[in-house]
Scaffold this motif. Structure first.
Motif, PDB file in Angstrom:
ATOM      1  N   GLN A  23       0.818  -1.208   0.000  1.00 25.45           N
ATOM      2  CA  GLN A  23       0.000   0.000   0.000  1.00 25.45           C
ATOM      3  C   GLN A  23       0.857   1.264   0.000  1.00 25.45           C
ATOM      4  O   GLN A  23       2.042   1.244   0.336  1.00 25.45           O
ATOM      5  CB  GLN A  23      -0.919  -0.003   1.221  1.00 25.45           C
ATOM      6  CG  GLN A  23      -1.989  -1.079   1.180  1.00 25.45           C
ATOM      7  CD  GLN A  23      -2.913  -1.003   2.366  1.00 25.45           C
ATOM      8  OE1 GLN A  23      -2.477  -0.903   3.509  1.00 25.45           O
ATOM      9  NE2 GLN A  23      -4.216  -1.043   2.102  1.00 25.45           N
ATOM     10  N   THR A  50     -14.627   9.130   0.623  1.00 23.00           N
ATOM     11  CA  THR A  50     -13.578   8.327   0.002  1.00 23.00           C
ATOM     12  C   THR A  50     -14.016   6.870  -0.094  1.00 23.00           C
ATOM     13  O   THR A  50     -14.387   6.267   0.919  1.00 23.00           O
ATOM     14  CB  THR A  50     -12.275   8.411   0.822  1.00 23.00           C
ATOM     15  OG1 THR A  50     -11.903   9.779   0.987  1.00 23.00           O
ATOM     16  CG2 THR A  50     -11.145   7.670   0.121  1.00 23.00           C
ATOM     17  N   LYS A  54     -10.249   2.469  -1.724  1.00 23.16           N
ATOM     18  CA  LYS A  54      -9.066   3.334  -1.780  1.00 23.16           C
ATOM     19  C   LYS A  54      -8.494   3.593  -0.386  1.00 23.16           C
ATOM     20  O   LYS A  54      -7.286   3.647  -0.203  1.00 23.16           O
ATOM     21  CB  LYS A  54      -9.418   4.669  -2.446  1.00 23.16           C
ATOM     22  CG  LYS A  54      -9.748   4.537  -3.932  1.00 23.16           C
ATOM     23  CD  LYS A  54      -9.938   5.896  -4.578  1.00 23.16           C
ATOM     24  CE  LYS A  54     -10.196   5.764  -6.076  1.00 23.16           C
ATOM     25  NZ  LYS A  54     -10.349   7.095  -6.730  1.00 23.16           N
ATOM     26  N   TRP A  55      -9.374   3.777   0.600  1.00 21.78           N
ATOM     27  CA  TRP A  55      -8.930   4.014   1.983  1.00 21.78           C
ATOM     28  C   TRP A  55      -9.996   3.470   2.915  1.00 21.78           C
ATOM     29  O   TRP A  55     -11.182   3.804   2.784  1.00 21.78           O
ATOM     30  CB  TRP A  55      -8.698   5.515   2.221  1.00 21.78           C
ATOM     31  CG  TRP A  55      -8.318   5.867   3.631  1.00 21.78           C
ATOM     32  CD1 TRP A  55      -7.433   5.200   4.425  1.00 21.78           C
ATOM     33  CD2 TRP A  55      -8.795   6.967   4.409  1.00 21.78           C
ATOM     34  NE1 TRP A  55      -7.329   5.809   5.658  1.00 21.78           N
ATOM     35  CE2 TRP A  55      -8.156   6.903   5.672  1.00 21.78           C
ATOM     36  CE3 TRP A  55      -9.697   7.994   4.165  1.00 21.78           C
ATOM     37  CZ2 TRP A  55      -8.403   7.824   6.677  1.00 21.78           C
ATOM     38  CZ3 TRP A  55      -9.933   8.914   5.170  1.00 21.78           C
ATOM     39  CH2 TRP A  55      -9.289   8.832   6.410  1.00 21.78           C
ATOM     40  N   LEU A 107      -1.583   6.845   7.531  1.00 23.18           N
ATOM     41  CA  LEU A 107      -2.684   6.157   6.863  1.00 23.18           C
ATOM     42  C   LEU A 107      -2.141   5.434   5.653  1.00 23.18           C
ATOM     43  O   LEU A 107      -1.093   5.819   5.097  1.00 23.18           O
ATOM     44  CB  LEU A 107      -3.791   7.126   6.454  1.00 23.18           C
ATOM     45  CG  LEU A 107      -3.470   8.174   5.386  1.00 23.18           C
ATOM     46  CD1 LEU A 107      -4.729   8.517   4.608  1.00 23.18           C
ATOM     47  CD2 LEU A 107      -2.911   9.436   6.017  1.00 23.18           C
ATOM     48  N   CYS A 108      -2.820   4.401   5.240  1.00 18.81           N
ATOM     49  CA  CYS A 108      -2.398   3.599   4.094  1.00 18.81           C
ATOM     50  C   CYS A 108      -3.479   3.637   3.030  1.00 18.81           C
ATOM     51  O   CYS A 108      -4.664   3.395   3.315  1.00 18.81           O
ATOM     52  CB  CYS A 108      -2.132   2.156   4.525  1.00 18.81           C
ATOM     53  SG  CYS A 108      -0.699   1.972   5.621  1.00 18.81           S
ATOM     54  N   LEU A 109      -3.074   3.955   1.816  1.00 19.10           N
ATOM     55  CA  LEU A 109      -3.990   4.022   0.686  1.00 19.10           C
ATOM     56  C   LEU A 109      -3.721   2.861  -0.246  1.00 19.10           C
ATOM     57  O   LEU A 109      -2.581   2.382  -0.362  1.00 19.10           O
ATOM     58  CB  LEU A 109      -3.823   5.339  -0.072  1.00 19.10           C
ATOM     59  CG  LEU A 109      -4.011   6.628   0.722  1.00 19.10           C
ATOM     60  CD1 LEU A 109      -3.717   7.837  -0.168  1.00 19.10           C
ATOM     61  CD2 LEU A 109      -5.409   6.724   1.296  1.00 19.10           C
TER      62      LEU A 109
END
Length: 450
Positions: A23, A50, A54-55, A107-109
């Motif tokens: 990610q 969102t 994606k998140w 955060l990880c996308l």
């Protein structure tokens, strides 16, 4: 803004292969006073807008205050509808008597979440932060590509080529310095233009400010506006040559943000023509940025920055009407400053039309003077033009002198303030006192009816 020095670091780590299951990891950290979990509740709307693919709405938060004995870690799930299940407290680390403060949010996308577009947006947003040159704030952006032997990283530090930049500079001076660098780098790019950087001192600047702090102890709304104008570019290798669009940089309380409707209304309703600009139109783009389009622009680039902030962070804004009033006042002040320093470059559209007739008028007057058979009349005209009798008087010299005087008068009267007053005399000569009485021997036959 904090009165203590603070460092803001944004780090992005992306996998080298687009198809990699890894990610995109985004980390935002600062050395400020620490954060409260309630502050992250404002991200609810962003999480809802969102897509989950994606998140997933998860934030990893690490924070501590200067007086805390420990470093606290939390997992915050904004997608969770049950409020009690949103927060998960993770392992706590103790400081061992060290004193520091700060917050890190990770955060990880998804790697499929348009990583390139996101990084481009992030670089642009970071550039806007750097425009403010906020006091006591240092900013860094790191973009790192990982996962193979050719891993590479890009660092976007906070630097400036402005030798006049100082830690003691006012917010307005810092905004001027930052907008110059922004203009020289053509906006959202990482590298300054080598051709434009040599012309830094040739940029024309207009600065305006307005506030409602009328009393000494009052701490209210401040509005600062900076205009940066680049002259007509002659080097066609520069991609910003004669750009007819301006993306207005708008800040509230030291943060780049979408422009308010009231401020946008001011931008499109201001009397630009009085300052030599022809506004073709304007609109607010998908990201909330105000974009102005110019008609028959005579400059290579026009950059505008508007910053509204409260001197005291505890105060509340009074509403859009107050913002509108002070933004208009600050913008007009910046335009007047620009015109006062560079009158010939920012004539009103009416003044420019009048100026077109100056050469022909000067040529006609010069011809009348030199073709006259009255030597006394010629000598008096030559004297009024400031030309010496010992000079070789030619029609070209008389015409040039007439042009200079008419142009200076047009520039001097090209403001609303001066229009209301009597226009100054074209020549510096003795005037008849308004209070004096006419000569008793005045001959009525000398009065001509035109």
């Amino acid at each position: 803004m904090s009165e203590s020095p603070c460092r803001l670091t944004v780090s992005v780590k992306r996998p080298a292969e687009p198809a990699s299951p890894s990610q995109l990891r985004v980390s935002v950290s600062d050395t400020g006073m620490g954060s409260k979990l309630e502050e992250f509740q404002e991200l609810n709307v962003l999480a809802r807008e969102t897509p989950v693919e994606k998140w997933d709405g998860t934030l990893l938060i690490t924070t501590t205050g200067i007086n805390d004995d420990a470093i606290y870690r939390y997992r915050f799930n904004l997608q969770e509808e049950i409020s009690s299940a949103r927060f998960t407290k993770l392992a706590t680390t103790y400081k061992s008597h060290a004193q520091f403060s700060g917050t890190e949010v990770c955060l990880c996308l998804s790697n499929e979440a348009d990583a390139d577009d996101f990084i481009m947006w992030l670089v642009g947003f970071f550039h806007k932060i750097l425009v403010l040159r906020a006091a006591n704030l240092a900013c860094e952006l790191f973009v790192e590509q990982i996962g193979n032997a050719e891993s590479r990283s890009v660092c976007l530090p906070q630097d400036s080529d402005d030798v006049h930049h100082s830690v003691m500079s006012s917010n307005s001076d810092r905004l001027v310095s930052g907008l110059k660098d922004y203009a020289l780098s053509h906006g959202n790019t990482c590298d300054k233009c080598d051709k434009c950087i040599l012309n830094r001192d040739l940029l024309k600047t207009g600065i305006g400010a307005a506030n409602n702090a009328q009393r000494r102890k009052a701490k209210g709304l401040h509005v600062e506006v900076v205009l940066m104008i680049a002259r007509k570019a002659s080097d066609l290798s520069c991609w910003t040559v004669n750009c007819p669009f301006t993306q207005v940089l708008y800040f509230e309380d030291f943060v780049p943000c979408p422009i308010s409707q009231s401020s946008f209304d001011v931008l499109v309703s201001i009397d630009w023509q009085s300052y030599g600009f022809k506004l073709k139109g304007g609109f607010i783009d998908d990201e909330g940025n105000a974009v102005l389009e110019w008609d028959n622009i005579s400059f290579a680039r026009v950059d505008i920055a508007i910053h509204t902030y409260l001197e005291c962070a505890m105060l509340e804004r009074q509403g859009s009407q107050q913002d509108r009033h002070f933004v208009r006042k600050a913008l007009k002040s910046a335009l007047c400053h620009l015109k006062a320093d560079h009158a010939g470059d920012f004539l009103s559209c009416h003044g420019q039309r009048v100026l077109e007739y100056v050469p022909d008028l000067a040529e006609s007057i010069a011809g009348l003077i030199l073709s006259s058979t009255d030597k006394e009349f010629q000598d008096e005209c030559i004297t009024l033009l400031g030309l010496g009798s010992d000079q070789d008087i030619s029609e070209g010299l008389v015409q040039s002198s007439m042009c200079e005087k008419m142009v200076s008068i047009i520039e001097l009267n090209d403001t609303k303030e001066n229009v209301e007053d009597n226009a100054p005399y074209l020549f510096e000569c003795e005037r008849l006192d308004e209070d004096s009485q006419l000569d008793e021997d005045w001959d009525e036959d000398m009065v001509f009816d035109f």
